[in-house]
Motif scaffolding. Structure first.
Motif, PDB file in Angstrom:
ATOM      1  N   GLY A 102      35.379  46.081  36.398  1.00 32.44           N
ATOM      2  CA  GLY A 102      36.429  45.426  37.026  1.00 32.44           C
ATOM      3  C   GLY A 102      36.155  44.982  38.288  1.00 32.44           C
ATOM      4  N   ASN A 103      34.905  45.812  39.055  1.00 30.98           N
ATOM      5  CA  ASN A 103      34.129  45.055  40.374  1.00 30.98           C
ATOM      6  C   ASN A 103      33.488  44.094  40.050  1.00 30.98           C
ATOM      7  OD1 ASN A 103      35.763  47.060  41.883  1.00 30.98           O
ATOM      8  ND2 ASN A 103      34.211  48.579  41.639  1.00 30.98           N
ATOM      9  N   PRO A 129      36.887  28.735  33.638  1.00 29.50           N
ATOM     10  CA  PRO A 129      37.694  29.597  34.205  1.00 29.50           C
ATOM     11  C   PRO A 129      38.320  30.604  33.065  1.00 29.50           C
ATOM     12  CG  PRO A 129      38.416  27.135  34.265  1.00 29.50           C
ATOM     13  CD  PRO A 129      37.163  27.402  33.507  1.00 29.50           C
ATOM     14  N   SER A 130      37.863  30.226  31.907  1.00 35.52           N
ATOM     15  CA  SER A 130      38.132  31.325  30.854  1.00 35.52           C
ATOM     16  C   SER A 130      37.258  32.629  30.826  1.00 35.52           C
ATOM     17  CB  SER A 130      38.403  30.868  29.498  1.00 35.52           C
ATOM     18  OG  SER A 130      36.953  30.104  29.179  1.00 35.52           O
ATOM     19  N   TYR A 190      42.351  33.042  36.718  1.00 36.79           N
ATOM     20  CA  TYR A 190      41.868  34.180  36.881  1.00 36.79           C
ATOM     21  C   TYR A 190      42.868  35.460  37.210  1.00 36.79           C
ATOM     22  CZ  TYR A 190      39.182  38.061  39.252  1.00 36.79           C
ATOM     23  OH  TYR A 190      38.682  39.244  39.806  1.00 36.79           O
ATOM     24  N   TYR A 238      44.858  36.204  33.839  1.00 37.86           N
ATOM     25  CA  TYR A 238      43.930  37.103  32.844  1.00 37.86           C
ATOM     26  C   TYR A 238      43.947  38.765  33.667  1.00 37.86           C
ATOM     27  CZ  TYR A 238      42.262  32.608  31.147  1.00 37.86           C
ATOM     28  OH  TYR A 238      42.324  31.459  30.779  1.00 37.86           O
ATOM     29  N   VAL A 267      33.838  41.673  37.707  1.00 32.64           N
ATOM     30  CA  VAL A 267      34.369  40.334  37.533  1.00 32.64           C
ATOM     31  C   VAL A 267      35.105  39.657  38.875  1.00 32.64           C
ATOM     32  CG1 VAL A 267      36.323  39.185  36.373  1.00 32.64           C
ATOM     33  CG2 VAL A 267      35.320  41.213  35.206  1.00 32.64           C
ATOM     34  N   THR A 268      34.227  38.696  39.394  1.00 31.17           N
ATOM     35  CA  THR A 268      34.607  37.963  40.656  1.00 31.17           C
ATOM     36  C   THR A 268      35.261  36.805  40.749  1.00 31.17           C
ATOM     37  OG1 THR A 268      32.446  37.205  40.546  1.00 31.17           O
ATOM     38  CG2 THR A 268      32.893  39.297  41.967  1.00 31.17           C
ATOM     39  N   PRO A 269      36.163  36.433  41.519  1.00 32.62           N
ATOM     40  CA  PRO A 269      36.939  35.241  41.338  1.00 32.62           C
ATOM     41  C   PRO A 269      36.177  34.085  42.023  1.00 32.62           C
ATOM     42  CG  PRO A 269      37.839  36.636  43.188  1.00 32.62           C
ATOM     43  CD  PRO A 269      37.006  37.330  42.240  1.00 32.62           C
ATOM     44  N   SER A 270      36.584  32.907  42.011  1.00 36.56           N
ATOM     45  CA  SER A 270      35.889  31.889  42.613  1.00 36.56           C
ATOM     46  C   SER A 270      36.150  32.018  44.066  1.00 36.56           C
ATOM     47  CB  SER A 270      36.226  30.424  41.994  1.00 36.56           C
ATOM     48  OG  SER A 270      37.414  30.366  41.862  1.00 36.56           O
ATOM     49  N   PRO A 282      36.698  35.167  32.942  1.00 35.01           N
ATOM     50  CA  PRO A 282      37.356  36.589  33.382  1.00 35.01           C
ATOM     51  C   PRO A 282      38.008  36.929  32.418  1.00 35.01           C
ATOM     52  CG  PRO A 282      37.624  34.638  35.266  1.00 35.01           C
ATOM     53  CD  PRO A 282      37.247  34.088  33.652  1.00 35.01           C
ATOM     54  N   PHE A 283      38.615  36.339  31.397  1.00 37.59           N
ATOM     55  CA  PHE A 283      39.364  36.887  30.297  1.00 37.59           C
ATOM     56  C   PHE A 283      38.648  37.780  29.433  1.00 37.59           C
ATOM     57  CE2 PHE A 283      43.002  36.915  27.422  1.00 37.59           C
ATOM     58  CZ  PHE A 283      42.476  37.179  26.264  1.00 37.59           C
ATOM     59  N   PHE A 284      37.313  37.443  29.202  1.00 32.82           N
ATOM     60  CA  PHE A 284      36.521  38.378  28.574  1.00 32.82           C
ATOM     61  C   PHE A 284      36.169  39.589  29.131  1.00 32.82           C
ATOM     62  CE2 PHE A 284      36.907  35.690  24.785  1.00 32.82           C
ATOM     63  CZ  PHE A 284      37.035  34.288  25.476  1.00 32.82           C
ATOM     64  N   THR A 312      45.902  47.637  30.161  1.00 39.09           N
ATOM     65  CA  THR A 312      45.110  49.037  30.429  1.00 39.09           C
ATOM     66  C   THR A 312      46.083  50.209  30.656  1.00 39.09           C
ATOM     67  OG1 THR A 312      43.226  47.782  31.045  1.00 39.09           O
ATOM     68  CG2 THR A 312      43.192  49.867  31.693  1.00 39.09           C
ATOM     69  N   TRP A 341      45.341  41.862  31.563  1.00 45.39           N
ATOM     70  CA  TRP A 341      44.478  43.155  31.143  1.00 45.39           C
ATOM     71  C   TRP A 341      44.608  44.366  31.873  1.00 45.39           C
ATOM     72  CZ3 TRP A 341      43.255  43.214  26.438  1.00 45.39           C
ATOM     73  CH2 TRP A 341      42.642  42.099  25.961  1.00 45.39           C
ATOM     74  N   PHE A 365      37.564  41.014  31.850  1.00 45.87           N
ATOM     75  CA  PHE A 365      38.790  41.890  32.041  1.00 45.87           C
ATOM     76  C   PHE A 365      38.985  42.619  30.596  1.00 45.87           C
ATOM     77  CE2 PHE A 365      39.346  41.798  35.971  1.00 45.87           C
ATOM     78  CZ  PHE A 365      39.631  40.653  36.726  1.00 45.87           C
ATOM     79  N   MET A 366      39.166  41.866  29.338  1.00 43.39           N
ATOM     80  CA  MET A 366      39.088  42.541  27.992  1.00 43.39           C
ATOM     81  C   MET A 366      38.106  43.660  28.093  1.00 43.39           C
ATOM     82  SD  MET A 366      39.346  40.236  24.812  1.00 43.39           S
ATOM     83  CE  MET A 366      38.977  41.129  23.030  1.00 43.39           C
ATOM     84  N   LYS A 395      42.334  41.634  43.088  1.00 44.65           N
ATOM     85  CA  LYS A 395      41.720  40.455  43.580  1.00 44.65           C
ATOM     86  C   LYS A 395      42.420  39.227  42.841  1.00 44.65           C
ATOM     87  CE  LYS A 395      37.572  41.987  42.485  1.00 44.65           C
ATOM     88  NZ  LYS A 395      36.023  42.063  42.245  1.00 44.65           N
ATOM     89  N   ALA A 399      36.871  45.623  30.346  1.00 43.27           N
ATOM     90  CA  ALA A 399      37.187  46.641  31.166  1.00 43.27           C
ATOM     91  C   ALA A 399      38.167  47.391  30.378  1.00 43.27           C
ATOM     92  CB  ALA A 399      37.557  46.185  32.583  1.00 43.27           C
ATOM     93  N   ALA A 400      39.292  46.578  30.166  1.00 41.81           N
ATOM     94  CA  ALA A 400      40.322  47.310  29.545  1.00 41.81           C
ATOM     95  C   ALA A 400      39.905  48.131  28.255  1.00 41.81           C
ATOM     96  CB  ALA A 400      41.314  46.248  29.170  1.00 41.81           C
TER      97      ALA A 400
END
Lengths: 193, 168
Positions: free
Chosen positions: B78-79, B10-11, A121, A124, B81-84, B13-15, A132, A128, B17-18, A189, B20-21
């Motif tokens: 961005g807000n 676990p993959s 996490y 990534y 996408v929360t981590p575990s 969040p990659f998408f 950005t 990004w 954040f992509m 985070k 958001a970017a």
């Protein structure tokens, strides 16, 4: 022979780390797992500063060349219009700020080879976030440069236009602020254990 | 080795954040093009009619608003996408792809609207310097172009608000 079995052992370990239930699942996850989260994070940090500076440099040469060209016949403009160059430089400073914030997440020395979901996490997020900031600042820098070029050329014709055209540059530099706001929100985070 | 949840890998969040970017990068690109192209037009026509410069800043403001649309979607994603927390994943792959689509929708629409606003703004301010009656027409065309970015924002908001869940 030994190298071959070592490579296939590593491949089996990579595949085994994403074996879900009884089936062998091959999708985006396996593709992304091949790259270490630290690689993602460092590439993001590098791109944040690199692309921001590229945008700032592009803007500076656009505005600087117009400035010196227009100042041939109107040398009075040269000191006032340096502010356009400073606006472009500010874009590079935004990139420096974001890169320094991102690299504070990467200060621990790697102690284990185990990769947890939290580390992925974080990798990534930082990648990004850096992209950005970098690409957002790239557009902003070029835009500020073009507007600054117009400002210098208009100022050379008529001195009253300088302040009016400067308003356009202020709108342009707001784009860089948007980029760093989003970059900082995305990276808060991220936490490599 | 912790158990991997197929719904929340676990993959994911990659998408997210992509997305958001993408929202921010493309919207910024559109806003930058719009601002730069109209800015050149305003600087040129300001030499002819200095009094009209402040009135002609409309295309620049509208291009800036596109950047704000991208910012809104990027902050929402961005807000989101929360981590575990405590080893339990909370962000599903479904949400990741939804955020990616929302970000692309808003960002690419903002890019398109920004290009339109830039070219119309450039031509419009130069023309309205020569013929003042054209100012209202230029603003109407710019509003239609801005609406394209708004459509992207609306669809982006709908897509990013889709909830996902991890298996219990």
């Amino acid at each position: 022979e030994a190298e071959h079995s070592g490579a296939s052992g590593a491949m089996a370990a990579i595949v085994a780390s994403e074996v879900v239930a009884e089936e062998l699942f091959f999708g985006w996850g396996e593709l992304l797992n091949g790259i270490s989260p630290y690689a993602w994070a460092f590439i993001g940090t590098g791109l944040a500063i690199g692309l921001s500076v590229l945008g700032a440099a592009w803007g500076i040469f656009i505005t600087g060349s117009s400035l010196v060209g227009a100042a041939i016949k109107a040398p009075r403009i040269r000191s006032k219009n340096l502010i356009s160059v400073i606006f472009c430089e500010a874009v590079a400073i935004y990139g420096v700020i974001v890169a320094i914030i991102l690299q504070t997440h990467l200060e621990q020395v790697i102690k284990t080879t185990e990769v947890t979901p939290m580390m992925k996490y974080a990798g990534y997020a930082i990648f990004w976030s850096g992209m950005t900031a970098g690409l957002g600042n790239l557009s902003c820098g070029v835009c500020v440069g073009v507007c600054g070029s117009g400002c210098a050329l208009a100022d050379a014709q008529d001195g009253n236009l300088f302040v009016k055209i400067l308003v356009i540059e202020i709108f342009a530099s707001a784009l860089g602020i948007f980029a760093i706001i989003v970059a900082i929100i995305m990276s808060t985070k991220a936490n490599f254990e | 080795m912790p158990e991997l949840d197929p719904l929340c890998p676990p993959s994911a969040p990659f998408f997210g954040f992509m997305g958001a970017a993408a929202a921010l990068i493309f919207a910024n690109l559109g806003a930058a093009y719009g601002t730069a192209k109209s800015g050149v037009g305003i600087s040129s026509m300001g030499v002819l009619k200095p009094d009209l410069v402040m009135k002609s800043i409309i295309p620049v403001i509208m291009a800036g608003v596109l950047g704000i649309y991208g910012l809104i979607i990027a902050v929402i994603i961005g807000n989101g996408v929360t981590p575990s927390e405590g080893g339990k994943p909370s962000y599903s792959l479904f949400q990741g792809f939804a955020h990616l689509s929302g970000g692309l929708a808003c960002g690419l629409s903002g890019l398109a609207a920004g290009i339109a606003i830039g070219i119309v703004g450039d031509a419009g301010v130069r023309a309205s310097a020569h013929q003042p009656k054209l100012y209202v027409g230029m603003v109407l065309i710019l509003i239609f172009a801005e609406a394209l970015g708004l459509y992207g924002l609306i669809v982006g908001l709908i897509l990013t608000s889709k909830p996902g869940s991890c298996s219990e």
